[in-house]
Design a protein around this motif. Structure first.
Motif, short mmCIF file in Angstrom:
data_model
loop_
_atom_site.label_atom_id
_atom_site.label_comp_id
_atom_site.label_asym_id
_atom_site.label_seq_id
_atom_site.Cartn_x
_atom_site.Cartn_y
_atom_site.Cartn_z
N ARG A 285 52.63 81.76 9.72
CA ARG A 285 52.54 80.10 8.99
C ARG A 285 51.27 80.40 8.43
O ARG A 285 50.88 79.81 7.34
CB ARG A 285 52.86 79.15 9.73
CG ARG A 285 54.34 79.22 10.13
CD ARG A 285 55.27 78.48 9.04
NE ARG A 285 56.68 78.65 9.45
CZ ARG A 285 57.12 77.61 10.06
NH1 ARG A 285 56.76 76.47 10.31
NH2 ARG A 285 58.46 77.70 10.50
N LEU A 286 50.06 80.43 9.29
CA LEU A 286 48.62 80.34 8.77
C LEU A 286 48.05 81.37 7.85
O LEU A 286 47.41 81.17 7.10
CB LEU A 286 47.75 80.34 9.98
CG LEU A 286 47.78 78.93 10.95
CD1 LEU A 286 47.09 79.02 12.13
CD2 LEU A 286 47.50 77.70 10.07
N SER A 287 48.94 82.60 8.23
CA SER A 287 48.58 83.68 7.07
C SER A 287 49.05 83.48 5.77
O SER A 287 48.43 83.88 4.57
CB SER A 287 49.05 84.77 7.49
OG SER A 287 50.52 84.89 7.69
N SER A 295 50.48 73.05 14.15
CA SER A 295 50.00 72.79 15.93
C SER A 295 51.28 73.27 16.56
O SER A 295 52.32 73.21 16.15
CB SER A 295 49.61 71.43 15.95
OG SER A 295 50.50 70.60 15.89
N ILE A 296 51.24 73.55 18.04
CA ILE A 296 52.24 74.07 18.95
C ILE A 296 52.30 72.99 19.94
O ILE A 296 51.47 72.80 20.48
CB ILE A 296 51.87 75.40 19.38
CG1 ILE A 296 52.15 76.38 18.14
CG2 ILE A 296 52.92 75.69 20.26
CD1 ILE A 296 51.84 77.90 18.68
N ILE A 321 54.92 72.73 14.92
CA ILE A 321 54.61 71.33 14.40
C ILE A 321 53.55 71.48 12.83
O ILE A 321 52.67 72.18 13.08
CB ILE A 321 54.23 70.22 15.11
CG1 ILE A 321 55.19 70.15 16.33
CG2 ILE A 321 54.15 68.92 14.32
CD1 ILE A 321 54.73 69.15 17.21
N GLU A 322 54.18 71.10 11.82
CA GLU A 322 53.40 70.80 10.54
C GLU A 322 53.38 69.46 10.20
O GLU A 322 54.17 68.76 10.00
CB GLU A 322 54.00 71.64 9.28
CG GLU A 322 54.06 73.16 9.66
CD GLU A 322 54.32 73.97 8.50
OE1 GLU A 322 54.19 73.52 7.19
OE2 GLU A 322 54.98 75.22 8.54
N GLY A 323 51.88 69.13 10.32
CA GLY A 323 51.42 67.89 9.73
C GLY A 323 51.53 66.78 10.87
O GLY A 323 51.07 67.12 12.05
N ASP A 324 51.94 65.64 10.97
CA ASP A 324 51.81 64.48 12.04
C ASP A 324 52.74 65.06 13.06
O ASP A 324 53.83 65.40 13.01
CB ASP A 324 52.47 63.25 11.21
CG ASP A 324 52.11 62.34 12.28
OD1 ASP A 324 51.29 62.29 13.29
OD2 ASP A 324 52.73 61.04 12.12
N ILE A 325 52.29 64.82 14.35
CA ILE A 325 52.83 64.95 15.38
C ILE A 325 53.81 64.27 15.82
O ILE A 325 54.85 64.71 16.40
CB ILE A 325 51.68 65.25 16.53
CG1 ILE A 325 50.66 66.29 16.64
CG2 ILE A 325 52.48 65.61 17.81
CD1 ILE A 325 49.58 66.42 17.32
N GLY A 326 53.50 63.12 15.59
CA GLY A 326 54.66 62.21 15.86
C GLY A 326 54.63 61.25 17.07
O GLY A 326 53.56 61.50 18.02
N ILE A 335 49.71 69.87 23.38
CA ILE A 335 49.62 70.07 22.07
C ILE A 335 48.56 70.86 21.57
O ILE A 335 47.28 70.45 21.98
CB ILE A 335 49.29 68.43 21.43
CG1 ILE A 335 50.68 67.64 21.79
CG2 ILE A 335 49.29 68.84 19.71
CD1 ILE A 335 51.84 68.21 21.32
N ILE A 336 48.73 71.92 21.14
CA ILE A 336 47.67 72.94 20.65
C ILE A 336 47.41 72.78 19.23
O ILE A 336 48.28 73.26 18.38
CB ILE A 336 48.09 74.32 21.16
CG1 ILE A 336 48.32 74.46 22.55
CG2 ILE A 336 46.92 75.36 20.61
CD1 ILE A 336 48.98 75.89 22.94
N GLU A 337 46.26 72.33 18.92
CA GLU A 337 46.15 71.98 17.56
C GLU A 337 45.58 73.28 16.94
O GLU A 337 45.01 73.88 17.54
CB GLU A 337 45.16 70.73 17.58
CG GLU A 337 45.84 69.34 17.92
CD GLU A 337 44.75 68.32 17.96
OE1 GLU A 337 43.52 68.50 17.35
OE2 GLU A 337 45.07 67.28 18.21
N LYS A 338 45.23 73.00 15.58
CA LYS A 338 44.74 74.11 14.65
C LYS A 338 43.42 74.46 15.04
O LYS A 338 43.06 75.55 15.70
CB LYS A 338 44.94 73.87 13.31
CG LYS A 338 44.35 75.13 12.43
CD LYS A 338 44.76 74.43 11.00
CE LYS A 338 44.09 75.68 9.97
NZ LYS A 338 44.01 75.05 8.50
#
Length: 672
Positions: A285-287, A295-296, A321-326, A335-338
């Motif tokens: 996704r990041l590539s 985030s994961i 997850i893309e965007g807001d975690i919720g 939660i592993i952020e970017k």
């Protein structure tokens, strides 16, 4: 050659109707050489349950003999025998050393008794009821007699099995460096301080860790484009992934590790490990768009029954997850952020706690221990307690998986991991202790700490301010603070291509059985009215016990000369007793040490801390502190060790009967 009367050594109380206690397994009748009404006969053998029949068939198919199971060594007589019900004997030379030099040795045999509840192979002496013989022994060490029901570990990928079974050209290199290869692919870091100083010099490898051990995980990408580590290696700059992994974990000597082996392990983990698949998905996704906010979320909740399933599905492990975690995040979710630049601590209660740290032991990303795993239904129905504890603890989970079972039932990679197994056991012990200490910290009310004397005294002294009294957490008495291998151990590890230090669990179990038997032999000194012992572990992790016994007043030794009846400090005649001579040379000779051996462990300030060599005297005496000074005659026999001829002044005191029976370093030095 001298013979040891085993009946006299044990005492008549060790016999039941003229025969020794004899282990009998569900797969065969095991006689001790004489009949006894206290033992079940061959005709009373019950039909084994389905689990027992299945494992017996698997063992029979693998056995090199027609009988279908390994031979058993009579632990009391030291002879190899497996009589069948028809009276015919079958000997397995692989499992038993038939040698006259083993005469008198108390051999506990091999762990070939099957637990008919979980399929674990254990020693008969580890059964629950040690005071009786039975065709169907029960065990608490493995599954608490069927109370613990867990799914067995799945078979590993063929590459990993070949490497650990020494069937691969790179096996030796891989096993010698298995801890480093594991950390190369680990998703988390360990926070404890590893002490490598203990492995300097000679001796077996020991994994020692101090401080508080915590597992931490970082962000998906390294901050400020620093060197990627751990989980970041699955996402960042994967075109140079092999070199990045070597540089991250061995920056001083990266060429020490094999590039081809790293590539093979990398492809294996990418294909089998469900966690690696999720991180590779984030990489893709990041590539496509580096600006994406990805985030994961590592999920802690499991909906499946922990008694049946241990391999989670993709949706149970992690969510990309893309965007807001919720707001759907639970307490123990990770939660592993970017790019956060911070490390998160992984809770010991998270199901992926072990899989994230040990990708080579859990190559499929299996669940570890998690809260809410219930005991088996049968055990809950049989419990007579009003509110029985009905959940599997961390200790029970670890004890269940640290058992030898048939390779057709369970993956063997955990028990073949050598140095990595040591690290896993230490890590698991810290998990258990962390959970216990957390319970004590958060359940002070249940311990009724307000009634403790120290707090009452503080109040009486007027120390009511928190700054003076402090925040005190009381610990129960069960919380501990911890600062030559037998024939059975060598036989066990040699069959599996291991070294003794590769199975510290077996070392401790054999030591415990030997120590229990030694405590029964305490009557060799006379009538005993009391006794106690404590177990310590040396710097290299080997256990040893300190035993204190109190004799009846009529059996104490009023004269120093009587000590010679049970203790010797001289080298025996090699012609009259070559076996005893060899045992004294191997086990009971100190050093050599001194100015010619300054690196000997006993040397402190250029002197022997054990005061060797001792002074030679013609008769035994007792000094002012009630320590015996043993007879050591100057003109005696000698041994040669490290190229130096040593006499009686270097002998550690020993008991002849105990030395012949246990072949271990057993000394007696204090008169009480």
């Amino acid at each position: 050659m001298a013979r040891v009367n085993i009946k006299e050594l044990h005492g008549n109380k060790k016999f039941r109707n003229g025969s020794f206690d004899t282990p009998i397994t569900p797969s065969s009748c095991r006689a001790a050489g004489s009949s006894s009404s206290s033992r079940p006969s061959c005709t009373s053998k019950k039909e084994p349950d389905p689990v027992t029949r299945l494992v017996n068939e698997l063992i029979r198919d693998l056995s090199p003999t027609n009988e279908g199971s390994s031979s058993w060594v009579n632990p009391k007589e030291g002879t190899s025998s497996r009589p069948s019900c028809s009276g015919q004997q079958a000997l397995d030379p692989v499992a038993r050393l038939v040698d006259l030099e083993l005469e008198g040795y108390w051999d506990i045999g091999d762990p070939d008794v099957l637990c008919n509840k979980c399929g674990a192979m254990l020693w008969y002496l580890e059964r629950v009821r040690k005071d009786r013989n039975t065709l169907h022994p029960t065990f608490s060490l493995c599954c608490s007699d069927g109370k613990i029901t867990l799914p067995l570990l799945k078979q590993p990928p063929q590459l990993l099995l070949d490497l650990l079974s020494r069937r691969h050209p790179l096996s030796n290199h891989f096993i010698d460096n298995i801890r480093t290869y594991n950390i190369m692919f680990s998703f988390t870091s360990m926070g404890g301080k590893i002490d490598n100083s203990v492995n300097q010099g000679r001796g077996p490898y020991t994994f020692r860790m101090g401080g508080q051990n915590v597992h931490r995980i970082g962000s998906l990408l390294p901050p400020d484009r620093k060197t990627p580590k751990f989980c970041q290696l699955y996402i960042y700059d994967t075109e140079e992934e092999v070199q990045n992994r070597k540089n991250a974990h061995s920056p001083n000597n990266p060429e020490r590790y094999n590039d081809d082996l790293i590539c093979l392990l990398q492809r294996m983990i990418d294909a089998e490990n469900i966690l690696a698949m999720r991180f590779r998905m984030a990489r893709d996704r990041l590539s496509d768009d580096i600006e994406r906010d990805v985030s994961i979320r590592l999920i802690s909740r499991r909906e499946t029954d922990g008694r049946t399933y241990n391999r989670p599905t993709a949706s149970e492990v992690a969510v990309l997850i893309e965007g807001d975690i919720g707001n759907a995040v639970e307490k123990r979710d990770i939660i592993i952020e970017k790019e956060s630049g911070e490390l998160q601590r992984i809770s010991e209660l998270h199901p992926l706690y072990l899989a994230l740290q040990y990708p080579l032991l859990f190559p499929h990303g299996e669940n570890g221990w998690r809260s809410g795993i219930l005991h088996s239904e049968a055990s809950l129905n049989k419990s007579k307690k009003k509110k029985p504890r009905n959940q599997v603890t961390m200790r029970e989970w670890l004890a269940f998986h640290l058992q030898d079972r048939s390779p057709f039932l369970q993956s063997l990679i955990l028990l073949l991991a050598a140095k990595l197994l040591q690290q896993f056991i230490v890590d698991g012990y810290m998990m258990v202790e962390s959970q216990r200490l957390s319970f004590l910290c958060h359940n002070q009310g249940l311990l009724r700490v307000e009634t403790y004397k120290n707090l009452a005294n503080a109040v009486d002294r007027g120390e009511t301010e928190p700054s003076s009294a402090g925040s005190r957490i009381f610990m129960s008495s069960s919380v501990l603070q911890s600062d030559g291998y037998t024939i059975e151990i060598m036989r066990f590890v040699s069959k599996r291509g291991l070294r003794p230090e590769d199975r510290p669990d077996i070392l401790s179990r054999v030591f415990k059985m030997k120590l229990a038997e030694l405590m029964k032999d305490r009557h060799i000194c006379g009538r005993v009215i009391g006794g106690t012992y404590t177990i310590e572990f040396q710097k290299r992790g080997l256990p040893h016990g300190h035993i204190l016994i109190f004799l009846h007043r009529d059996d104490k030794f009023p004269e120093a000369a009587n000590v010679d009846k049970i203790i010797s400090a001289e080298i025996p005649d090699p012609d009259e007793n070559p076996l005893l001579y060899a045992l004294v040379k191997e086990n009971m000779i100190h050093g050599p040490c001194g100015k010619d051996f300054p690196t000997c462990p006993c040397m402190v300030a250029s002197k022997c801390s054990r005061n060797f060599p001792k002074r030679c005297i013609e008769s035994t005496t007792v000094d002012d502190d009630r320590y015996p000074v043993y007879k050591r005659r100057e003109k005696g026999f000698t041994v040669v060790k490290s190229g130096r001829k040593l006499g009686n002044e270097w002998v550690v005191p020993y008991n002849v009967q105990l030395l012949l029976k246990y072949r271990a370093h057993i000394i007696k030095c204090r008169m009480v």
